[in-house]
Scaffold this motif. Sequence first.
Motif, PDB file in Angstrom:
ATOM      1  N   SER A  91     -15.794  39.235  -3.224  1.00 47.65           N
ATOM      2  CA  SER A  91     -17.187  39.038  -2.840  1.00 47.65           C
ATOM      3  C   SER A  91     -17.874  37.956  -3.668  1.00 47.65           C
ATOM      4  N   TYR A  92     -17.509  37.818  -4.936  1.00 44.34           N
ATOM      5  CA  TYR A  92     -18.143  36.790  -5.770  1.00 44.34           C
ATOM      6  C   TYR A  92     -17.932  35.405  -5.163  1.00 44.34           C
ATOM      7  N   THR A  97     -19.758  30.646  -1.171  1.00 41.86           N
ATOM      8  CA  THR A  97     -19.155  29.685  -0.251  1.00 41.86           C
ATOM      9  C   THR A  97     -19.632  30.007   1.159  1.00 41.86           C
ATOM     10  N   GLY A  98     -20.006  28.980   1.901  1.00 39.30           N
ATOM     11  CA  GLY A  98     -20.479  29.192   3.266  1.00 39.30           C
ATOM     12  C   GLY A  98     -19.365  29.651   4.183  1.00 39.30           C
ATOM     13  N   ALA A 168      -9.269  28.632  -0.413  1.00 38.88           N
ATOM     14  CA  ALA A 168      -9.706  29.791   0.368  1.00 38.88           C
ATOM     15  C   ALA A 168     -11.184  29.705   0.718  1.00 38.88           C
ATOM     16  N   GLN A 169     -11.519  30.078   1.959  1.00 37.65           N
ATOM     17  CA  GLN A 169     -12.895  30.086   2.430  1.00 37.65           C
ATOM     18  C   GLN A 169     -13.158  31.393   3.179  1.00 37.65           C
ATOM     19  N   VAL A 204     -25.802  29.879   2.461  1.00 37.65           N
ATOM     20  CA  VAL A 204     -25.112  28.834   1.703  1.00 37.65           C
ATOM     21  C   VAL A 204     -25.012  27.538   2.496  1.00 37.65           C
ATOM     22  N   ASN A 205     -24.559  27.631   3.761  1.00 41.13           N
ATOM     23  CA  ASN A 205     -24.357  26.407   4.538  1.00 41.13           C
ATOM     24  C   ASN A 205     -25.069  26.405   5.897  1.00 41.13           C
TER      25      ASN A 205
END
Length: 230
Positions: A91-92, A97-98, A168-169, A204-205
């Motif tokens: 989760s962090y 990250t979007g 990783a995303q 985030v994005n």
Amino acid sequence: MKRQAQAALLFLLGASLLHAGTTDLYLRYVKSGLRPLLLLSAAVLITAALATAWYERKAPTPHTHPEPRISWLLALPVLALILVAPPALGSYSALRTGTALQEPYGYEELPPHDPTPLSLPDYAARAVYDQGRTLKNRRVQITGFVALSPSGTPYLVRMTLNCCAADAQPIKIALTGEVPPVLRPDTWLRVTGTYAPRTTTDPVNGAPIPYLKVTKATPTAPPQDPYDET
């Protein structure tokens, strides 16, 4: 370093890669499809180590100076690979990250099972880009880990890989409906639910995050491969 020390480090590194490639440890670093290349790399390193040791034994002993002791620090990354298995990204990383959701080329027909097991990226793509057309009047079952947005919205997340853990995303789904009252980040859940015709925006994005209306959520053990490669 002396040739004997070089051979020892090469062998240790090759053996470490062989250990990772023959167990599930490698899944913490790279996608499952790279296993053959990992094993091939291990074989090359072990062969090089044995060849180096054989050559050094056959070659005449030259006059050498003592090697700097600091060079043995090169062994630390190898020992870390053997002794310390890093946890999968959770989760962090997901909240910083979007969401990386991308529109697929098409959608396979859903099987007739009820509920239908579905990967998290597959559900998210159908909900966002296909407006839930193939999800209406269907119950789906999705597995992922919990992340809580800064606003408190509960997400179900899977991290996706292109090559390795370094790239990783996350793919995120927002949960509504019968969500458990207490959710701990990084807890893995098997969620049963139905399509919810709404989305939110990733802070985030700015990418869209679809909702899933939860009818049942059960804690589950992390999967053997924590990363989704679909």
